[in-house]
Design a protein around this motif. Sequence first.
Motif, PDB file in Angstrom:
ATOM      1  N   THR A 255       7.025-124.087  63.348  1.00 35.35           N
ATOM      2  CA  THR A 255       7.551-124.790  64.503  1.00 35.35           C
ATOM      3  C   THR A 255       6.756-126.089  64.654  1.00 35.35           C
ATOM      4  N   LYS A 256       7.193-126.954  65.556  1.00 37.38           N
ATOM      5  CA  LYS A 256       6.472-128.210  65.775  1.00 37.38           C
ATOM      6  C   LYS A 256       5.037-127.938  66.226  1.00 37.38           C
ATOM      7  N   THR A 257       4.858-126.968  67.103  1.00 37.28           N
ATOM      8  CA  THR A 257       3.512-126.628  67.575  1.00 37.28           C
ATOM      9  C   THR A 257       2.658-126.077  66.447  1.00 37.28           C
ATOM     10  N   GLN A 258       3.227-125.195  65.645  1.00 40.79           N
ATOM     11  CA  GLN A 258       2.472-124.610  64.534  1.00 40.79           C
ATOM     12  C   GLN A 258       2.102-125.648  63.479  1.00 40.79           C
ATOM     13  N   ALA A 259       2.935-126.684  63.338  1.00 38.76           N
ATOM     14  CA  ALA A 259       2.662-127.720  62.350  1.00 38.76           C
ATOM     15  C   ALA A 259       1.412-128.521  62.684  1.00 38.76           C
ATOM     16  N   ASP A 260       0.912-128.379  63.907  1.00 36.96           N
ATOM     17  CA  ASP A 260      -0.329-129.040  64.309  1.00 36.96           C
ATOM     18  C   ASP A 260      -1.469-128.067  64.581  1.00 36.96           C
ATOM     19  N   ASN A 261      -1.121-126.779  64.805  1.00 36.38           N
ATOM     20  CA  ASN A 261      -2.146-125.846  65.282  1.00 36.38           C
ATOM     21  C   ASN A 261      -2.370-124.612  64.423  1.00 36.38           C
ATOM     22  N   GLN A 262      -1.427-124.285  63.553  1.00 32.86           N
ATOM     23  CA  GLN A 262      -1.593-123.089  62.705  1.00 32.86           C
ATOM     24  C   GLN A 262      -2.371-123.496  61.454  1.00 32.86           C
TER      25      GLN A 262
ATOM     26  N   ALA B 262      -4.492-122.163  59.344  1.00 30.89           N
ATOM     27  CA  ALA B 262      -4.499-121.358  58.113  1.00 30.89           C
ATOM     28  C   ALA B 262      -3.241-121.640  57.283  1.00 30.89           C
ATOM     29  N   TRP B 263      -2.103-121.744  57.953  1.00 29.27           N
ATOM     30  CA  TRP B 263      -0.859-122.084  57.248  1.00 29.27           C
ATOM     31  C   TRP B 263      -0.932-123.490  56.664  1.00 29.27           C
TER      32      TRP B 263
ATOM     33  N   ASP C 244      -3.535-125.230  55.818  1.00 30.13           N
ATOM     34  CA  ASP C 244      -4.442-125.247  54.667  1.00 30.13           C
ATOM     35  C   ASP C 244      -3.772-124.650  53.427  1.00 30.13           C
ATOM     36  N   SER C 245      -2.971-123.620  53.627  1.00 32.65           N
ATOM     37  CA  SER C 245      -2.268-122.998  52.495  1.00 32.65           C
ATOM     38  C   SER C 245      -1.281-123.972  51.857  1.00 32.65           C
ATOM     39  N   VAL C 246      -0.590-124.741  52.687  1.00 33.99           N
ATOM     40  CA  VAL C 246       0.323-125.761  52.154  1.00 33.99           C
ATOM     41  C   VAL C 246      -0.459-126.814  51.380  1.00 33.99           C
ATOM     42  N   GLN C 247      -1.560-127.247  51.933  1.00 30.86           N
ATOM     43  CA  GLN C 247      -2.357-128.297  51.297  1.00 30.86           C
ATOM     44  C   GLN C 247      -2.865-127.875  49.921  1.00 30.86           C
ATOM     45  N   ASN C 248      -3.148-126.599  49.739  1.00 25.14           N
ATOM     46  CA  ASN C 248      -3.721-126.112  48.486  1.00 25.14           C
ATOM     47  C   ASN C 248      -2.683-125.530  47.521  1.00 25.14           C
ATOM     48  N   ALA C 249      -1.411-125.602  47.889  1.00 27.59           N
ATOM     49  CA  ALA C 249      -0.355-125.094  47.008  1.00 27.59           C
ATOM     50  C   ALA C 249      -0.175-126.015  45.808  1.00 27.59           C
ATOM     51  N   ARG C 250       0.231-125.443  44.701  1.00 28.67           N
ATOM     52  CA  ARG C 250       0.504-126.239  43.490  1.00 28.67           C
ATOM     53  C   ARG C 250       1.961-126.695  43.446  1.00 28.67           C
ATOM     54  N   LEU C 251       2.840-125.932  44.099  1.00 27.80           N
ATOM     55  CA  LEU C 251       4.256-126.290  44.186  1.00 27.80           C
ATOM     56  C   LEU C 251       4.726-126.051  45.611  1.00 27.80           C
ATOM     57  N   ILE C 252       5.271-127.087  46.234  1.00 26.96           N
ATOM     58  CA  ILE C 252       5.839-126.995  47.584  1.00 26.96           C
ATOM     59  C   ILE C 252       7.337-127.213  47.465  1.00 26.96           C
ATOM     60  N   TYR C 253       8.112-126.271  47.981  1.00 26.06           N
ATOM     61  CA  TYR C 253       9.569-126.339  47.847  1.00 26.06           C
ATOM     62  C   TYR C 253      10.208-126.410  49.236  1.00 26.06           C
ATOM     63  N   ILE C 254      11.014-127.451  49.466  1.00 26.83           N
ATOM     64  CA  ILE C 254      11.699-127.663  50.744  1.00 26.83           C
ATOM     65  C   ILE C 254      13.166-127.281  50.571  1.00 26.83           C
ATOM     66  N   THR C 255      13.634-126.360  51.361  1.00 24.17           N
ATOM     67  CA  THR C 255      15.004-125.875  51.219  1.00 24.17           C
ATOM     68  C   THR C 255      16.013-126.884  51.759  1.00 24.17           C
ATOM     69  N   GLY C 256      17.283-126.599  51.507  1.00 23.65           N
ATOM     70  CA  GLY C 256      18.363-127.405  52.054  1.00 23.65           C
ATOM     71  C   GLY C 256      18.623-127.053  53.509  1.00 23.65           C
ATOM     72  N   GLY C 257      19.590-127.758  54.091  1.00 23.95           N
ATOM     73  CA  GLY C 257      19.939-127.539  55.492  1.00 23.95           C
ATOM     74  C   GLY C 257      20.172-128.865  56.188  1.00 23.95           C
ATOM     75  N   ASP C 258      19.352-129.178  57.164  1.00 24.94           N
ATOM     76  CA  ASP C 258      19.463-130.403  57.949  1.00 24.94           C
ATOM     77  C   ASP C 258      18.129-131.148  57.855  1.00 24.94           C
ATOM     78  N   GLN C 259      18.149-132.287  57.210  1.00 26.23           N
ATOM     79  CA  GLN C 259      16.915-133.049  57.029  1.00 26.23           C
ATOM     80  C   GLN C 259      16.300-133.493  58.355  1.00 26.23           C
ATOM     81  N   ASN C 260      17.137-133.730  59.350  1.00 28.10           N
ATOM     82  CA  ASN C 260      16.622-134.135  60.661  1.00 28.10           C
ATOM     83  C   ASN C 260      15.832-133.001  61.308  1.00 28.10           C
ATOM     84  N   LYS C 261      16.318-131.798  61.130  1.00 30.53           N
ATOM     85  CA  LYS C 261      15.636-130.622  61.677  1.00 30.53           C
ATOM     86  C   LYS C 261      14.256-130.464  61.034  1.00 30.53           C
TER      87      LYS C 261
END
Length: 282
Positions: free
Chosen positions: A94-101, A103-104, A106-123
Amino acid sequence: MMNKEFGRRCVLLVTFICTTLLAYSQGKGSLFIIGGGERSPALMQELVKTANLRPDDYIVVLPMATSVPEESIVYVSSQLSEHCINPITSFNFTKTQADNQQAWIDSVQNARLIYITGGDQNKFMDVVRGTKLYDAMHRAYRNGATVSGTSAGAAVMSQIMITGAQKGKKDTDSFREIKSDYVVTSEGMGYLTNAIIDQHFIMRSRYNRLLSILADHPNKTVIGIDEGTAIIVTGKKAKVVGDSQAVVVSKPKKLRISDKGQVSFRDASLSLFSHGQSFKLK
């Protein structure tokens, strides 16, 4: 002597700043930008190959663009698992978690592959823009990670992001004219600063939209990626892989906008690339 020493230090400082900014903007990783639609096993194998996963690396799936995150996570995870044995995790921020979670994040930062799904780019961008997660995704890229996205996940790669909306209308995907100030754009992830991505391109005949975008941003390269197809961006080089093609348009000359907003230009560079072919980015 004092003036010379001061001048030398100033030159060194400026050089350091410029080098740091250049490294920040270019990144050391790769982008694997998929135009949407069905993803063949060969395309997913190419994605895993591009990521160059080591035994202790892992993959993170970010499903914030979609309205069916669980289904999207399961589907893409099963596709990736056919070609690697690396752990796959997901975080539906969520928007709040994107600034406060943290541990999550840090996990994204250390990933070797980040995959963004389809849907709504604005969302997706409403969640990520201006957050610690945004910064973490860029740090991952600068540290060598591959960032991939399909459909909406492709659109977000550009600094100037096509939102899908047409100015003055509530519906989307009509774009029956080629006009200036016609396509709604917003701020994307900014991995690509000199190119703008459109997706599902040939399948949905989005030429009017792409040429309208080019008229608004004639100094950019506009790239339409078809379904089942991707471009792999490494540095200033882009390579096309997959079942269809990518359309690349740039450098319109003698651009004119009429009183009614109609666009005209001459001698733009237009290229059509298919699997295995490469082109240079600015």
